[in-house]
Design an enzyme around this catalytic site. Structure first.
Site, PDB file in Angstrom:
ATOM      1  N   LYS A 183      26.764  33.582  -5.244  1.00  0.00           N
ATOM      2  CA  LYS A 183      26.060  32.297  -5.241  1.00  0.00           C
ATOM      3  C   LYS A 183      27.079  31.150  -5.277  1.00  0.00           C
ATOM      4  O   LYS A 183      28.081  31.259  -5.987  1.00  0.00           O
ATOM      5  CB  LYS A 183      25.209  32.275  -6.518  1.00  0.00           C
ATOM      6  CG  LYS A 183      24.441  31.035  -6.776  1.00  0.00           C
ATOM      7  CD  LYS A 183      23.771  31.110  -8.147  1.00  0.00           C
ATOM      8  CE  LYS A 183      24.615  30.481  -9.212  1.00  0.00           C
ATOM      9  NZ  LYS A 183      23.912  30.064 -10.423  1.00  0.00           N
ATOM     10  N   LYS A 225      29.687  26.066  -9.365  1.00  0.00           N
ATOM     11  CA  LYS A 225      30.777  25.226  -9.856  1.00  0.00           C
ATOM     12  C   LYS A 225      31.860  26.057 -10.543  1.00  0.00           C
ATOM     13  O   LYS A 225      33.021  25.713 -10.537  1.00  0.00           O
ATOM     14  CB  LYS A 225      30.223  24.224 -10.883  1.00  0.00           C
ATOM     15  CG  LYS A 225      29.429  23.101 -10.312  1.00  0.00           C
ATOM     16  CD  LYS A 225      28.664  22.356 -11.397  1.00  0.00           C
ATOM     17  CE  LYS A 225      27.168  22.565 -11.225  1.00  0.00           C
ATOM     18  NZ  LYS A 225      26.337  21.943 -12.241  1.00  0.00           N
ATOM     19  N   LYS A 251      26.969  35.450 -18.661  1.00  0.00           N
ATOM     20  CA  LYS A 251      27.805  34.472 -19.377  1.00  0.00           C
ATOM     21  C   LYS A 251      28.635  35.139 -20.459  1.00  0.00           C
ATOM     22  O   LYS A 251      29.761  34.723 -20.713  1.00  0.00           O
ATOM     23  CB  LYS A 251      26.941  33.349 -19.947  1.00  0.00           C
ATOM     24  CG  LYS A 251      26.461  32.450 -18.835  1.00  0.00           C
ATOM     25  CD  LYS A 251      25.932  31.152 -19.326  1.00  0.00           C
ATOM     26  CE  LYS A 251      25.661  30.240 -18.141  1.00  0.00           C
ATOM     27  NZ  LYS A 251      24.772  29.160 -18.453  1.00  0.00           N
TER      28      LYS A 251
HETATM   29  P1  TYM Z   1      22.607  24.283 -12.642  1.00  0.00           P
HETATM   30  O1  TYM Z   1      23.270  23.070 -13.174  1.00  0.00           O
HETATM   31  O2  TYM Z   1      23.369  25.543 -12.587  1.00  0.00           O
HETATM   32  O3  TYM Z   1      22.045  24.023 -11.207  1.00  0.00           O
HETATM   33  C1  TYM Z   1      21.190  22.914 -10.946  1.00  0.00           C
HETATM   34  C2  TYM Z   1      20.167  23.241  -9.866  1.00  0.00           C
HETATM   35  O4  TYM Z   1      20.837  23.653  -8.676  1.00  0.00           O
HETATM   36  C3  TYM Z   1      20.350  24.929  -8.278  1.00  0.00           C
HETATM   37  N1  TYM Z   1      21.457  25.707  -7.704  1.00  0.00           N
HETATM   38  C4  TYM Z   1      21.379  26.380  -6.556  1.00  0.00           C
HETATM   39  N2  TYM Z   1      20.387  26.520  -5.658  1.00  0.00           N
HETATM   40  C5  TYM Z   1      20.646  27.272  -4.552  1.00  0.00           C
HETATM   41  N3  TYM Z   1      21.843  27.887  -4.321  1.00  0.00           N
HETATM   42  C6  TYM Z   1      22.862  27.767  -5.202  1.00  0.00           C
HETATM   43  N4  TYM Z   1      24.036  28.345  -4.940  1.00  0.00           N
HETATM   44  C7  TYM Z   1      22.659  26.992  -6.380  1.00  0.00           C
HETATM   45  N5  TYM Z   1      23.433  26.667  -7.437  1.00  0.00           N
HETATM   46  C8  TYM Z   1      22.683  25.882  -8.243  1.00  0.00           C
HETATM   47  C9  TYM Z   1      19.833  25.579  -9.557  1.00  0.00           C
HETATM   48  O5  TYM Z   1      18.879  26.576  -9.273  1.00  0.00           O
HETATM   49  C10 TYM Z   1      19.242  24.397 -10.282  1.00  0.00           C
HETATM   50  O6  TYM Z   1      17.936  24.127  -9.826  1.00  0.00           O
HETATM   51  N6  TYM Z   1      19.654  25.854 -16.326  1.00  0.00           N
HETATM   52  C11 TYM Z   1      19.786  24.892 -15.290  1.00  0.00           C
HETATM   53  C12 TYM Z   1      19.755  23.458 -15.783  1.00  0.00           C
HETATM   54  C13 TYM Z   1      18.535  23.102 -16.585  1.00  0.00           C
HETATM   55  C14 TYM Z   1      17.223  22.937 -16.061  1.00  0.00           C
HETATM   56  C15 TYM Z   1      16.437  22.580 -17.182  1.00  0.00           C
HETATM   57  C16 TYM Z   1      16.676  23.088 -14.793  1.00  0.00           C
HETATM   58  C17 TYM Z   1      18.501  22.844 -17.920  1.00  0.00           C
HETATM   59  N7  TYM Z   1      17.230  22.534 -18.271  1.00  0.00           N
HETATM   60  C18 TYM Z   1      15.067  22.362 -17.044  1.00  0.00           C
HETATM   61  C19 TYM Z   1      15.302  22.850 -14.668  1.00  0.00           C
HETATM   62  C20 TYM Z   1      14.531  22.508 -15.773  1.00  0.00           C
HETATM   63  C21 TYM Z   1      21.133  25.104 -14.599  1.00  0.00           C
HETATM   64  O7  TYM Z   1      22.041  25.681 -15.121  1.00  0.00           O
HETATM   65  O8  TYM Z   1      21.241  24.514 -13.425  1.00  0.00           O
END
Ligand code: TYM
Length: 325
Positions: free
Chosen positions: A191, A194, A111
């Protein structure tokens, strides 16, 4: 019932990486756990964002959760910022988390590279807030995609440090990883994300899905139909594994390795299956789009249920760490 928490940032439309990596398993887990699923808007503020758009993004995410099958009768669907105990616990956890632990998290380094003009403290503190999200509910497990594993490793370390300093308070939450733990983007390299232009969104129309898949990168060694390919190294084949029948998988595998089938046909089968998988979800999306007051009410109820648990935990934590009563 044991409790679990998971969440998604409302930083853009949800894509099939979010769906296969996280949401799809959330639905099954509702039968086995008391689930709290959050829309983590505080996290979305760590990068440049449009404050006028943020509420719409939260609504979009809530609609996506509900359309995918999150059942408000079984799970609490909530918005992180509606439960301010998350940030209170974050502050307390900040004081037991060595700076070096946050600096070495790989996503922090990524980041910093991606946001040179906005390296704010929130980027560094991001996994501590994520830890608070999880442990404020004393969650035993967290269903996430593979990219979140370094964060969860840090969560477990923070929990150990807190428990050893102030006495046993939180369980060490375990990751629950699905079959679609890592969905690669249409570029075939990175990966699906978004922040990169490499996604198929849950709301993409059948025409758009077909178009996007038709230009998706496959096994790069396969320049012509007559070149045999290596399905294990092809992004399209990895999606077949999630979406196609064993017979279709075998048909595509054979066609690719024996160079009897072109990528076009293979993608066509995948497109059909993906369109069928998303059709019921998209139908429900239409329903919820025209029932947004109901969505607001679900978020309100979910937030209140979550807050009742969070308030109990923060009370216990305040006492343990010696804060003034
Ligand atoms: P975020 O918003 O980036 O993604 C949300 C969920 O989607 C999964 N994910 C993927 N899985 C497989 N392949 C991909 N290309 C892919 N892109 C996204 C992520 O692994 C995630 O499960 N830090 C977290 C958000 C968060 C969170 C939490 C998650 C904040 N607090 C507490 C669990 C528990 C995040 O940025 O997810």
């Amino acid at each position: 019932m044991d409790r679990i928490f998971s969440g998604i940032q409302p930083s853009g439309s949800l894509h099939i990486g979010n769906y296969f990596g996280a949401i799809k398993q959330w639905i099954k887990l509702q039968e086995k756990y008391q689930c709290i699923y959050g829309i983590v808007d505080y996290h979305a503020m760590t990068v440049v964002y449009d404050q006028k758009e943020l509420p719409d993004r939260v609504m979009d995410a809530a609609i996506a959760y509900l359309s995918a099958g999150v059942d408000p009768e079984k799970s609490a669907l909530m918005v992180q910022s509606q439960v301010p105990e998350h940030t209170e616990l974050t502050w307390i956890l900040n004081t037991v988390t060595p700076l070096g632990w946050c600096e070495r998290v790989p996503t922090f380094k990524d980041k910093v590279r991606q946001n040179r003009d906005n390296v704010n403290l929130g980027l560094l503190d991001y996994p501590v807030l994520m830890t608070a999200d999880i442990i404020i509910y004393k969650s035993v497990a967290v269903p996430v995609g593979q990219d979140q594993l370094p964060h969860l490793e840090l969560t477990r370390e923070i929990v150990r440090k807190f428990n050893s300093t102030f006495g046993d308070t939180f369980p060490e939450p375990k990751p629950i990883i699905s079959e679609g733990a890592l969905i690669i983007g249409l570029d075939g390299k990175q990966k699906m994300s978004k922040s990169l232009d490499n996604c198929i969104y849950l709301s993409d129309s059948p025409e758009k899905i077909k178009k996007k898949l038709s230009t998706a990168v496959t096994d790069t060694r396969r320049q012509r139909k007559t070149d045999p390919g290596v399905p294990q190294e092809c992004n399209i084949y990895s999606l077949h594994k999630l979406l196609s029948t064993p017979q279709q998988q075998q048909y595509c595998h054979q066609g690719c390795t024996q160079a009897s089938m072109g990528c076009f046909e293979c993608k066509k089968i995948l497109a059909e299956n993906l369109i069928n998988e998303l059709a019921p979800l998209q139908e429900k999306q239409q329903f919820w789009l025209s029932h947004q007051d109901q969505v607001r009410e679900i978020l309100h109820q979910g937030g209140m249920a979550a807050r009742a648990i969070a308030q109990q935990t923060i009370q216990e934590v305040r006492e343990k760490v010696g804060l003034w009563k």
